[in-house]
Design a protein around this motif. Structure first.
Motif, mmCIF file in Angstrom:
data_model
loop_
_atom_site.group_PDB
_atom_site.id
_atom_site.type_symbol
_atom_site.label_atom_id
_atom_site.label_comp_id
_atom_site.label_asym_id
_atom_site.label_seq_id
_atom_site.Cartn_x
_atom_site.Cartn_y
_atom_site.Cartn_z
ATOM 1 N N MET A 1 0.831 -1.196 0.000
ATOM 2 C CA MET A 1 0.000 0.000 0.000
ATOM 3 C C MET A 1 0.871 1.252 0.000
ATOM 4 S SD MET A 1 -3.282 0.008 -0.102
ATOM 5 C CE MET A 1 -4.767 -0.609 0.558
ATOM 6 N N LYS A 2 0.523 2.171 -0.838
ATOM 7 C CA LYS A 2 1.213 3.451 -0.896
ATOM 8 C C LYS A 2 0.515 4.416 0.059
ATOM 9 C CE LYS A 2 2.945 6.716 -4.258
ATOM 10 N NZ LYS A 2 3.068 7.024 -5.672
ATOM 11 N N LYS A 3 1.292 5.138 0.865
ATOM 12 C CA LYS A 3 0.724 6.097 1.816
ATOM 13 C C LYS A 3 0.898 7.513 1.286
ATOM 14 C CE LYS A 3 1.533 3.314 5.918
ATOM 15 N NZ LYS A 3 2.140 3.286 7.256
ATOM 16 N N ILE A 4 -0.202 8.233 1.178
ATOM 17 C CA ILE A 4 -0.212 9.591 0.643
ATOM 18 C C ILE A 4 -0.836 10.530 1.673
ATOM 19 C CG2 ILE A 4 -1.116 11.113 -1.168
ATOM 20 C CD1 ILE A 4 0.873 9.185 -2.320
ATOM 21 N N TRP A 5 -0.184 11.630 1.863
ATOM 22 C CA TRP A 5 -0.615 12.643 2.803
ATOM 23 C C TRP A 5 -1.356 13.747 2.054
ATOM 24 C CZ3 TRP A 5 2.458 12.898 7.577
ATOM 25 C CH2 TRP A 5 1.951 13.833 8.477
ATOM 26 N N LEU A 6 -2.461 14.212 2.601
ATOM 27 C CA LEU A 6 -3.213 15.307 1.988
ATOM 28 C C LEU A 6 -2.952 16.597 2.759
ATOM 29 C CD1 LEU A 6 -6.656 13.530 1.528
ATOM 30 C CD2 LEU A 6 -4.782 13.701 -0.118
ATOM 31 N N ASP A 7 -2.530 17.624 2.066
ATOM 32 C CA ASP A 7 -2.414 18.937 2.686
ATOM 33 C C ASP A 7 -3.839 19.424 2.983
ATOM 34 O OD1 ASP A 7 -1.400 21.334 3.622
ATOM 35 O OD2 ASP A 7 -0.638 22.020 1.691
ATOM 36 N N THR A 8 -3.958 20.387 3.868
ATOM 37 C CA THR A 8 -5.274 20.860 4.297
ATOM 38 C C THR A 8 -6.133 21.291 3.117
ATOM 39 O OG1 THR A 8 -4.228 21.631 6.346
ATOM 40 C CG2 THR A 8 -6.462 22.417 5.885
ATOM 41 N N HIS A 9 -5.579 22.130 2.237
ATOM 42 C CA HIS A 9 -6.386 22.604 1.106
ATOM 43 C C HIS A 9 -6.762 21.458 0.168
ATOM 44 C CE1 HIS A 9 -2.341 22.750 -0.673
ATOM 45 N NE2 HIS A 9 -2.973 22.463 -1.788
ATOM 46 N N THR A 10 -5.898 20.468 0.020
ATOM 47 C CA THR A 10 -6.209 19.329 -0.842
ATOM 48 C C THR A 10 -7.422 18.579 -0.295
ATOM 49 O OG1 THR A 10 -3.856 19.119 -1.379
ATOM 50 C CG2 THR A 10 -5.272 17.265 -1.946
ATOM 51 N N PHE A 11 -7.447 18.377 1.006
ATOM 52 C CA PHE A 11 -8.595 17.724 1.645
ATOM 53 C C PHE A 11 -9.859 18.542 1.428
ATOM 54 C CE2 PHE A 11 -11.310 17.573 5.469
ATOM 55 C CZ PHE A 11 -11.744 16.254 5.378
ATOM 56 N N LEU A 12 -9.762 19.850 1.613
ATOM 57 C CA LEU A 12 -10.933 20.718 1.443
ATOM 58 C C LEU A 12 -11.424 20.717 -0.002
ATOM 59 C CD1 LEU A 12 -9.884 23.659 3.768
ATOM 60 C CD2 LEU A 12 -11.719 21.984 4.178
ATOM 61 N N TRP A 13 -10.512 20.769 -0.950
ATOM 62 C CA TRP A 13 -10.900 20.761 -2.362
ATOM 63 C C TRP A 13 -11.500 19.417 -2.757
ATOM 64 C CZ3 TRP A 13 -6.007 23.445 -4.835
ATOM 65 C CH2 TRP A 13 -5.944 24.776 -4.369
ATOM 66 N N LEU A 14 -10.949 18.341 -2.212
ATOM 67 C CA LEU A 14 -11.453 17.002 -2.501
ATOM 68 C C LEU A 14 -12.883 16.829 -1.998
ATOM 69 C CD1 LEU A 14 -11.051 13.964 -3.294
ATOM 70 C CD2 LEU A 14 -10.181 13.636 -0.969
ATOM 71 N N THR A 15 -13.189 17.421 -0.877
ATOM 72 C CA THR A 15 -14.483 17.197 -0.228
ATOM 73 C C THR A 15 -15.538 18.245 -0.570
ATOM 74 O OG1 THR A 15 -13.707 18.360 1.751
ATOM 75 C CG2 THR A 15 -13.446 15.961 1.706
ATOM 76 N N ASN A 16 -15.221 19.166 -1.474
ATOM 77 C CA ASN A 16 -16.166 20.208 -1.842
ATOM 78 C C ASN A 16 -16.231 20.309 -3.365
ATOM 79 O OD1 ASN A 16 -17.437 22.686 -2.466
ATOM 80 N ND2 ASN A 16 -16.852 23.532 -0.489
ATOM 81 N N GLU A 17 -17.372 19.956 -3.929
ATOM 82 C CA GLU A 17 -17.526 19.958 -5.387
ATOM 83 C C GLU A 17 -17.218 21.306 -6.029
ATOM 84 O OE1 GLU A 17 -21.232 18.358 -6.737
ATOM 85 O OE2 GLU A 17 -21.071 16.625 -5.401
ATOM 86 N N LEU A 18 -17.458 22.393 -5.300
ATOM 87 C CA LEU A 18 -17.198 23.723 -5.850
ATOM 88 C C LEU A 18 -15.718 23.960 -6.117
ATOM 89 C CD1 LEU A 18 -19.566 25.870 -3.584
ATOM 90 C CD2 LEU A 18 -19.959 25.157 -5.960
ATOM 91 N N TYR A 19 -14.867 23.258 -5.375
ATOM 92 C CA TYR A 19 -13.423 23.473 -5.496
ATOM 93 C C TYR A 19 -12.685 22.292 -6.115
ATOM 94 C CZ TYR A 19 -14.367 27.449 -2.535
ATOM 95 O OH TYR A 19 -14.870 28.624 -2.043
ATOM 96 N N ALA A 20 -13.372 21.211 -6.395
ATOM 97 C CA ALA A 20 -12.726 20.014 -6.931
ATOM 98 C C ALA A 20 -11.982 20.299 -8.238
ATOM 99 C CB ALA A 20 -13.752 18.904 -7.125
ATOM 100 N N SER A 21 -12.448 21.268 -8.995
ATOM 101 C CA SER A 21 -11.784 21.604 -10.266
ATOM 102 C C SER A 21 -10.398 22.211 -10.044
ATOM 103 C CB SER A 21 -12.649 22.566 -11.080
ATOM 104 O OG SER A 21 -12.794 23.798 -10.388
ATOM 105 N N LEU A 22 -10.093 22.646 -8.823
ATOM 106 C CA LEU A 22 -8.780 23.204 -8.521
ATOM 107 C C LEU A 22 -7.708 22.131 -8.359
ATOM 108 C CD1 LEU A 22 -9.842 25.957 -5.957
ATOM 109 C CD2 LEU A 22 -9.232 26.273 -8.364
ATOM 110 N N LEU A 23 -8.139 20.885 -8.181
ATOM 111 C CA LEU A 23 -7.187 19.785 -8.057
ATOM 112 C C LEU A 23 -6.531 19.522 -9.407
ATOM 113 C CD1 LEU A 23 -9.362 17.335 -5.936
ATOM 114 C CD2 LEU A 23 -7.335 18.565 -5.132
ATOM 115 N N SER A 24 -5.247 19.235 -9.378
ATOM 116 C CA SER A 24 -4.540 18.915 -10.619
ATOM 117 C C SER A 24 -4.993 17.549 -11.139
ATOM 118 C CB SER A 24 -3.035 18.885 -10.357
ATOM 119 O OG SER A 24 -2.715 17.761 -9.546
ATOM 120 N N LYS A 25 -4.666 17.267 -12.395
ATOM 121 C CA LYS A 25 -4.991 15.964 -12.976
ATOM 122 C C LYS A 25 -4.309 14.852 -12.188
ATOM 123 C CE LYS A 25 -5.827 17.369 -17.741
ATOM 124 N NZ LYS A 25 -5.388 17.257 -19.136
#
Length: 131
Positions: A1-25
């Motif tokens: 298993m690969k372990k990946i850490w989410l920065d605070t803004h990454t978590f917020l963008w992931l969990t909010n559809e309004l900001y999901a487009s800010l995530l990179s490909k």
């Protein structure tokens, strides 16, 4: 298993559809990989709690409810703050003064984990940053 850490803004963008487009490909593609464990620092939740209190961050529900819903829904685990993480902060150069980012950087270094973050200053610390 690969372990990946989410920065605070990454978590917020992931969990909010309004900001999901800010995530990179690349960031979006990471969430589709089944052999990956995602972690959020307790420092990130602390940071969100302070921002909620001072009015810089709002959720449709309480922070407690939001975290309780989003962590299991997105398969994210919490990484607690350890003494060695805090001690590592003292050894970091002062490229960046944000105390939450500095603790997250120290945790990523101690735990030898990659972090998903748009914040390029992390690169100055030798953190394995994905974006």
């Amino acid at each position: 298993m690969k372990k990946i850490w989410l920065d605070t803004h990454t978590f917020l963008w992931l969990t909010n559809e309004l900001y999901a487009s800010l995530l990179s490909k690349e960031a979006k593609s990471l969430f589709l990989k089944p052999q990956t464990d995602f972690y959020l620092s307790l420092a990130s939740i602390w940071e969100m709690a302070i921002k909620v209190k001072i009015g810089k961050l709002n959720f449709p529900v309480s922070l407690r409810e939001f975290i309780s819903q989003q962590l299991p829904q997105n398969g994210i685990k919490i990484l607690n703050i350890k003494l060695e993480h805090v001690i590592e902060v003292a050894d970091l150069p002062l490229h960046h003064r944000d105390p939450f980012d500095r603790l997250i950087i120290a945790q990523a270094l101690v735990e030898n984990m990659q972090i998903v973050s748009v914040d390029e200053v992390f690169d100055d610390y030798g953190v394995q940053r994905l974006w």
